[in-house]
Design a protein around this motif. Structure first.
Motif, PDB file in Angstrom:
ATOM      1  N   GLU B 466      -2.786  26.859  14.929  1.00  0.00           N
ATOM      2  CA  GLU B 466      -4.235  26.721  15.170  1.00  0.00           C
ATOM      3  C   GLU B 466      -4.504  26.257  16.593  1.00  0.00           C
ATOM      4  OE1 GLU B 466      -5.895  24.067  12.310  1.00  0.00           O
ATOM      5  OE2 GLU B 466      -5.771  25.497  10.654  1.00  0.00           O
ATOM      6  N   ALA B 467      -3.572  25.490  17.137  1.00  0.00           N
ATOM      7  CA  ALA B 467      -3.749  25.008  18.508  1.00  0.00           C
ATOM      8  C   ALA B 467      -3.680  26.161  19.514  1.00  0.00           C
ATOM      9  CB  ALA B 467      -2.688  23.962  18.837  1.00  0.00           C
ATOM     10  N   ILE B 468      -3.086  27.273  19.113  1.00  0.00           N
ATOM     11  CA  ILE B 468      -2.973  28.437  20.011  1.00  0.00           C
ATOM     12  C   ILE B 468      -4.130  29.408  19.782  1.00  0.00           C
ATOM     13  CG2 ILE B 468      -1.510  30.368  20.712  1.00  0.00           C
ATOM     14  CD1 ILE B 468      -0.066  27.834  21.193  1.00  0.00           C
ATOM     15  N   VAL B 469      -4.342  29.774  18.506  1.00  0.00           N
ATOM     16  CA  VAL B 469      -5.299  30.853  18.222  1.00  0.00           C
ATOM     17  C   VAL B 469      -6.637  30.330  17.735  1.00  0.00           C
ATOM     18  CG1 VAL B 469      -3.401  32.404  17.663  1.00  0.00           C
ATOM     19  CG2 VAL B 469      -4.588  31.222  15.826  1.00  0.00           C
ATOM     20  N   GLY B 470      -6.682  29.062  17.338  1.00  0.00           N
ATOM     21  CA  GLY B 470      -7.930  28.508  16.811  1.00  0.00           C
ATOM     22  C   GLY B 470      -7.962  28.562  15.294  1.00  0.00           C
ATOM     23  N   GLU B 471      -8.619  27.591  14.703  1.00  0.00           N
ATOM     24  CA  GLU B 471      -8.658  27.492  13.246  1.00  0.00           C
ATOM     25  C   GLU B 471      -9.401  28.684  12.651  1.00  0.00           C
ATOM     26  OE1 GLU B 471     -10.698  24.035  11.883  1.00  0.00           O
ATOM     27  OE2 GLU B 471     -10.210  24.384   9.789  1.00  0.00           O
ATOM     28  N   LYS B 472     -10.492  29.087  13.253  1.00  0.00           N
ATOM     29  CA  LYS B 472     -11.309  30.180  12.692  1.00  0.00           C
ATOM     30  C   LYS B 472     -10.537  31.491  12.710  1.00  0.00           C
ATOM     31  CE  LYS B 472     -16.039  28.657  13.224  1.00  0.00           C
ATOM     32  NZ  LYS B 472     -16.924  28.206  14.246  1.00  0.00           N
ATOM     33  N   THR B 473      -9.816  31.733  13.794  1.00  0.00           N
ATOM     34  CA  THR B 473      -9.057  32.984  13.883  1.00  0.00           C
ATOM     35  C   THR B 473      -7.974  33.015  12.816  1.00  0.00           C
ATOM     36  OG1 THR B 473      -9.471  33.127  16.250  1.00  0.00           O
ATOM     37  CG2 THR B 473      -7.619  34.405  15.399  1.00  0.00           C
ATOM     38  N   LEU B 474      -7.310  31.905  12.629  1.00  0.00           N
ATOM     39  CA  LEU B 474      -6.245  31.882  11.624  1.00  0.00           C
ATOM     40  C   LEU B 474      -6.828  32.040  10.227  1.00  0.00           C
ATOM     41  CD1 LEU B 474      -3.251  31.758  11.243  1.00  0.00           C
ATOM     42  CD2 LEU B 474      -3.359  29.270  11.239  1.00  0.00           C
ATOM     43  N   ARG B 475      -7.979  31.448   9.996  1.00  0.00           N
ATOM     44  CA  ARG B 475      -8.616  31.623   8.681  1.00  0.00           C
ATOM     45  C   ARG B 475      -8.956  33.100   8.476  1.00  0.00           C
ATOM     46  NH1 ARG B 475     -13.951  28.230   7.307  1.00  0.00           N
ATOM     47  NH2 ARG B 475     -12.441  26.542   7.334  1.00  0.00           N
ATOM     48  N   GLN B 476      -9.444  33.724   9.501  1.00  0.00           N
ATOM     49  CA  GLN B 476      -9.766  35.152   9.421  1.00  0.00           C
ATOM     50  C   GLN B 476      -8.499  35.968   9.164  1.00  0.00           C
ATOM     51  OE1 GLN B 476     -12.491  36.701   9.192  1.00  0.00           O
ATOM     52  NE2 GLN B 476     -11.920  38.830   9.599  1.00  0.00           N
ATOM     53  N   ALA B 477      -7.412  35.576   9.815  1.00  0.00           N
ATOM     54  CA  ALA B 477      -6.143  36.293   9.621  1.00  0.00           C
ATOM     55  C   ALA B 477      -5.676  36.175   8.175  1.00  0.00           C
ATOM     56  CB  ALA B 477      -5.078  35.745  10.574  1.00  0.00           C
ATOM     57  N   ILE B 478      -5.818  35.004   7.597  1.00  0.00           N
ATOM     58  CA  ILE B 478      -5.392  34.811   6.208  1.00  0.00           C
ATOM     59  C   ILE B 478      -6.315  35.610   5.282  1.00  0.00           C
ATOM     60  CG2 ILE B 478      -4.940  33.110   4.406  1.00  0.00           C
ATOM     61  CD1 ILE B 478      -3.250  32.052   6.402  1.00  0.00           C
ATOM     62  N   HIS B 479      -7.571  35.665   5.616  1.00  0.00           N
ATOM     63  CA  HIS B 479      -8.520  36.476   4.833  1.00  0.00           C
ATOM     64  C   HIS B 479      -8.123  37.952   4.874  1.00  0.00           C
ATOM     65  CE1 HIS B 479     -12.252  38.395   3.577  1.00  0.00           C
ATOM     66  NE2 HIS B 479     -12.369  38.947   4.764  1.00  0.00           N
ATOM     67  N   VAL B 480      -7.806  38.440   6.057  1.00  0.00           N
ATOM     68  CA  VAL B 480      -7.400  39.847   6.189  1.00  0.00           C
ATOM     69  C   VAL B 480      -6.098  40.074   5.422  1.00  0.00           C
ATOM     70  CG1 VAL B 480      -6.548  41.569   7.832  1.00  0.00           C
ATOM     71  CG2 VAL B 480      -8.597  40.232   8.370  1.00  0.00           C
ATOM     72  N   TRP B 481      -5.166  39.153   5.533  1.00  0.00           N
ATOM     73  CA  TRP B 481      -3.889  39.231   4.814  1.00  0.00           C
ATOM     74  C   TRP B 481      -4.133  39.374   3.312  1.00  0.00           C
ATOM     75  CZ3 TRP B 481       1.213  39.722   4.452  1.00  0.00           C
ATOM     76  CH2 TRP B 481       1.964  38.971   3.544  1.00  0.00           C
ATOM     77  N   PHE B 482      -5.079  38.601   2.809  1.00  0.00           N
ATOM     78  CA  PHE B 482      -5.385  38.672   1.377  1.00  0.00           C
ATOM     79  C   PHE B 482      -6.014  40.012   1.022  1.00  0.00           C
ATOM     80  CE2 PHE B 482      -6.417  37.613  -2.824  1.00  0.00           C
ATOM     81  CZ  PHE B 482      -7.742  37.915  -3.069  1.00  0.00           C
TER      82      PHE B 482
END
Lengths: 335, 651
Positions: B466-482
């Motif tokens: 999250e420190a690299i990509v940001g919390e929101k981006t990672l949340r979006q990535a996990i959403h897309v993964w799902f």
């Protein structure tokens, strides 16, 4: 009997109060030894946190994760420092074993002893009390074995009954009874120590047997005295911790004072128990046979002859090994 | 064969349609199928509580969607793991313990078994004698958790084959998430389950102490006959409950687009129900619990509501009609903390207090999370345990932090606090460098290493990301993964590629270290000081705000994990400077010339890089920070004194 118990408890408290010097010396040694045992941990903390912001989560609250970090990280590893604290505790234990004779002498004679007299008494009774300590391990080990049985029973019940807390209450109840057992053993051996001082008794097995008889025949009153004082000790601990839990996280000096007051209460109540035992024994001393004294090695302790105010006192048994008679309705007055 | 298959498929669809009309297994706005339904199980089982045995017949219809003819079929018999010679027990004994059980000695109560009494292939005949036990992982001939059957003729691609299996399952006393305790039973991994055709071959591992399960999506129609005073719960939805008139009842359940079926029964259960209103309609929450943990009932419901809401909003909808939550009875801790499709076990204790959030909140949140990571994104738990346990541990931190506070999501009691991210980090640091995330889970060094890396390291790795990509981006990535991989069997590479795509960055430098490597991360402030520019002047009178200083900050990377870090430097004139260092060199020096001295330097001031294995060396201050030192010293002193006076009681 209740009134007498109250009177003995307050007389015991009076003894401790009058001879405060004893208590404050014990407290001072406890504090100094603990400080010496804590010093390495303090030094380690100073090195790790002294110029670091990592301590802030511990100052402004108490971040448990950061606290665990102090033990986990090899470079700090506070865990190593616990050995020093443990050694300090062992030293205090040995100190108390050594000075018990002197403390009981002060209470028994109810006078201020000079340093030479005090340490002379300490030395005179030291090895006798060591023998008593070793002998005390037997009943304590039995109680330890009983704890193991209670634990197994608790597990057995827990496995077989649906109510979730059944096993816990069996364990809690069992532990409470075992604690009372420990208190009784402590009382028995305290009476033995008091008797050793009062009678200048050298034969600890005989002394222990006599003390067992005394304790059993007067169990109600003696146990009640010890139980009440123990309750006060536990209550002071609980109250102190409750107050501590409600304090703001940054008032460390106040917390220090509060915690030291808890220690004061713990130490004072223990001395109070001992003083009460001495008081009780002194008030009933006329009822207990005086065994032959070995003058070659006797400590220079003045025996106090009780003055009986009642003509109904039964004669003392003269033969060795005879059990003490029941104490009379009107106990003799302490001179 | 083709005509027969078509008829069978038609009958299957018809049956499913009849059940769906009566009791849909999905939320109101969802219609199936949601997955490629490879398997259709129909099981008729009878439970005998007096000896903890289930006798059953299973009809398994396998749809060959592999594109290849198949003449060999492997099956799992997981309950056979519970004997002292099995691979599972061997590994648990090697490690000394499993979850809350020790394995230094063998207790017969732990014995379990699954015996196949008849194995028939429709259209071919009785192949019971063709059953052959295999040990593809370690060659342990005594391990009976996988068997194979060779068919005399292959099943063509696109065709179905139907197996009729009679079996007897004997449950152990609760161990490894299945078994009985007093009148309670959790029936997990209780029926013969076919392996998965994956990446061009059968994937059917033996049961290992460290790993879990892997199976295909399909439908389940299960009927369980048991004493009528028992309360029962299971995967899917209940479709009927018939009193047999002989003291027993038969309860039927139906589930679609799931890859496992578990159930539980106890006459002492109390059922507590609630509804969650999600984006696809209301979902029933059914809690099976006990009177003795009444104080936890509302806590279970609250955490389920809060968790389901966040998963629905952040990652995607929960499509099923119901979620069953089981609160195991006391003494059955081994059955707690487990996930099955639409069916989870939490855990609590009768003395659970509000200040701690692990039981039941943390456990329940975690197990619900598995409905997504494992239940719907059905990764291979034998080989890529981190993809479900680890991602789930990360989402557990996000959800519990949002529910209970970042620093208090595990503990908030009598002034002591702890957050879940710190708990994950501590778990990681228990055994951080023995195994990489990419190592097949069943081959990790030990159960301890598996736990550290699969749960703790993954969570810490994603939190640090999250420190690299940001919390929101990672949340979006996990959403897309799902959304992209639900109802499929994705791999490590699928996940890493998804994050790269959503973050629009090549993060392979990070994955190489965090996923495929075992490097450790540790940055420290080696030095920070300020000296007057005119230091050579004798008797220099330094005045705050007037004297000019040369200040220097020296940062050092102690270990081999290269990661960009932020250092915050504060000056005594109130100024704050933030420097970002890429961490590639071993050290970095920053210099300043100001009329101010450095007050403090801190690497990662927000404690976001939870992979950092030592927080204590991340900062340096000019002035002494005595607060924590005195506080801990005071407590240490008190404890030493207290123990001393307790010991002296013996004198």
């Amino acid at each position: 009997m209740a009134d007498e118990s109250k009177g003995i408890i307050s007389a015991g408290a009076g003894l401790v109060w009058r001879h405060q010097r004893v208590f404050w010396w014990v407290f001072a040694v406890n504090l100094i030894l603990a400080a010496l045992g804590t010093a390495p941990a303090h030094h380690q903390l100073e090195e790790v946190l002294g110029q670091s912001l990592a301590g802030r989560p511990l100052t402004n609250g108490f971040d448990f994760g950061m606290f665990i970090e102090l033990f986990r990280v090899p470079e700090s590893n506070l865990y190593r420092s616990h050995h020093d604290s443990f050694h300090a505790d062992i030293l205090f234990f040995l100190f108390m074993l050594f000075v018990s004779g002197g403390i009981l002498t002060v209470y028994h004679e109810d006078r201020k002893l000079k340093a030479g007299e005090f340490f002379g008494a300490c030395g005179a009774y030291f090895w006798r009390f060591v023998r008593l300590l070793v002998l005390s391990l037997i009943p304590f080990a039995i109680l330890g074995g009983l704890y193991s049985a209670v634990d197994k029973l608790s597990t057995y019940v827990d496995d077989r009954v649906t109510p979730a807390s059944a096993g816990f209450w069996i364990l809690a109840g069992g532990c409470f009874i075992l604690l009372l057992g420990c208190l009784w053993v402590r009382l028995w051996f305290d009476i033995a120590q008091v008797r050793a001082v009062a009678q200048n008794e050298y034969r600890m097995l005989r002394n222990l047997w006599r003390a067992f008889g005394i304790t059993c025949r007067n169990l109600g009153q003696l146990f009640w005295i010890y139980f009440v004082i123990s309750l006060l000790a536990w209550a002071s601990l609980v109250i102190g911790l409750v107050i501590w839990a409600h304090l703001p996280p940054t008032v460390t000096p106040f917390v220090f004072v509060l915690l030291e007051l808890i220690i004061v209460a713990q130490l004072a109540t223990r001395l109070w128990q001992r003083a009460s035992a001495v008081t009780w024994y002194g008030r009933h001393a006329a009822m207990f046979p005086t065994d032959a004294v070995d003058h070659a090695t006797a400590a220079p302790v003045e025996l106090v002859e009780p003055q009986s105010s009642s003509s109904e006192t039964e004669p003392l048994a003269e033969s060795e090994g005879a059990l003490e008679p029941e104490f009379p309705e009107e106990p003799p007055q302490q001179p | 064969m083709q005509a027969r298959s078509l008829v069978l498929a038609g009958v299957g669809l018809l049956l499913s349609a009849e059940v769906v009309q009566g009791q849909s297994p999905f939320a109101p706005k969802v219609t199936g199928p949601l997955s490629q339904r490879v398997v259709a199980y129909q099981i008729d089982a009878t439970y005998h509580p007096e000896n903890h045995v289930v006798e059953a017949t299973e009809t398994l219809t396998y749809h060959n969607l592999t594109g290849q003819p198949l003449d060999r079929f492997p099956f799992h018999l997981y309950l056979n793991a519970f004997n002292p010679k099995s691979t599972w027990v061997r590994e648990a004994h090697r490690d000394g313990s499993f979850r809350s059980s020790t394995f230094k000695e063998w207790d017969e109560k732990r014995s379990g078994s699954n015996d196949v009494t008849k194995f028939e292939v429709v259209g071919i005949g009785d192949l019971t004698k063709q059953i052959k036990f295999v040990s593809p992982d370690d060659g342990n001939a005594d391990d009976r958790t996988v068997f194979e059957v060779q068919l005399p003729r292959p099943v063509a691609p696109g065709q179905d084959v139907q197996f009729k299996i009679s079996f007897k399952a004997k449950f152990p006393e609760v161990i490894a998430r299945t078994g009985y305790k007093r009148t309670f039973l959790l029936a997990g991994q209780w029926f013969p389950k076919v392996g998965v055709w994956w990446n061009g071959a059968w994937n059917c591992h033996q049961f290992h102490a460290m790993t879990e399960f892997f199976a295909d999506f399909g439908t389940y129609d299960v009927k369980i006959t048991l004493p009528k005073n028992y309360v029962i719960g299971a995967t899917g939805v209940q479709t009927s409950d018939a009193d047999n008139g002989n003291g027993t009842k038969t309860v039927a359940f139906h589930a679609e687009d799931v890859h496992d079926f578990a159930w539980t029964a106890d006459p002492n259960y109390k059922a507590v129900e609630s509804n969650f209103d999600g984006s696809v309609g209301p979902v029933k929450i059914r809690l099976l619990t006990y009177d003795s943990t009444k104080s936890s009932w509302q806590r279970y419901i609250d955490v389920m509501q809060g968790t389901m809401k966040r998963f629905d909003e952040w990652y995607g909808p929960y499509p099923y009609a119901q979620i069953t939550v089981v609160d195991p009875p006391h003494g059955a801790l081994e059955a707690g903390g487990m996930e099955y499709p639409t069916f989870i076990t939490g855990d609590t204790v009768w003395w659970a207090f509000q200040g701690e959030k692990l039981f039941p909140e943390g456990v329940t949140e975690h197990e619900f999370g598995h409905q997504y990571w494992y239940g719907m994104v059905a990764t291979n738990e034998f080989e890529n345990g981190w993809l479900d346990e680890g991602i789930n541990s990360y989402t557990e931190v996000k959800v519990t932090d949002d529910l209970y506070g970042r620093n208090t999501s595990v503990l908030n009691w009598m002034g002591a606090q702890m957050g879940d991210s710190e708990l994950q980090r501590l778990q990681y640091l228990g055994r951080p460098d023995a195994d990489s995330l990419a190592r097949p889970s069943y081959t990790t060094m030990s159960g301890g290493s598996y736990g550290s890396v699969t749960y703790g390291k993954t969570a810490s790795m994603l939190l640090s990301l999250e420190a690299i990509v940001g919390e929101k981006t990672l949340r979006q990535a996990i959403h897309v993964w799902f959304m992209k991989y639900r109802f499929q069997h994705p791999t490590t590479e699928d996940f890493l590629r998804t994050v790269n795509e959503v973050a629009e960055q090549d993060l392979n430098w990070y994955w190489q270290q965090a996923v495929y490597g075992t490097q450790m991360l540790d940055y420290e402030v080696l030095r920070s000081d300020s000296t007057p520019v005119n230091w050579y002047v004798k008797d220099l009178d330094e005045k705050k705000g007037e004297t000019e200083y040369n200040s220097m900050v020296l940062l050092h990377r102690r270990d081999d994990f290269v990661f960009p870090v932020v250092a915050e430097i504060k000056f005594d004139n109130g100024e704050t400077v933030r420097e970002t260092w890429d961490g590639r060199d071993r050290w970095m020096r920053y210099t300043y010339r100001k009329k101010a001295k450095i007050e403090s330097v801190q690497i990662d001031p927000g404690y976001r890089v939870t992979l950092d294995r030592n927080y204590l060396n991340n900062s340096h201050t000019d002035e002494r920070q005595g607060g924590a030192v005195m506080k801990i010293t005071t407590y240490w002193l008190f404890l030493t004194q207290f123990v001393g006076q307790m010991l002296s009681w013996l004198t």
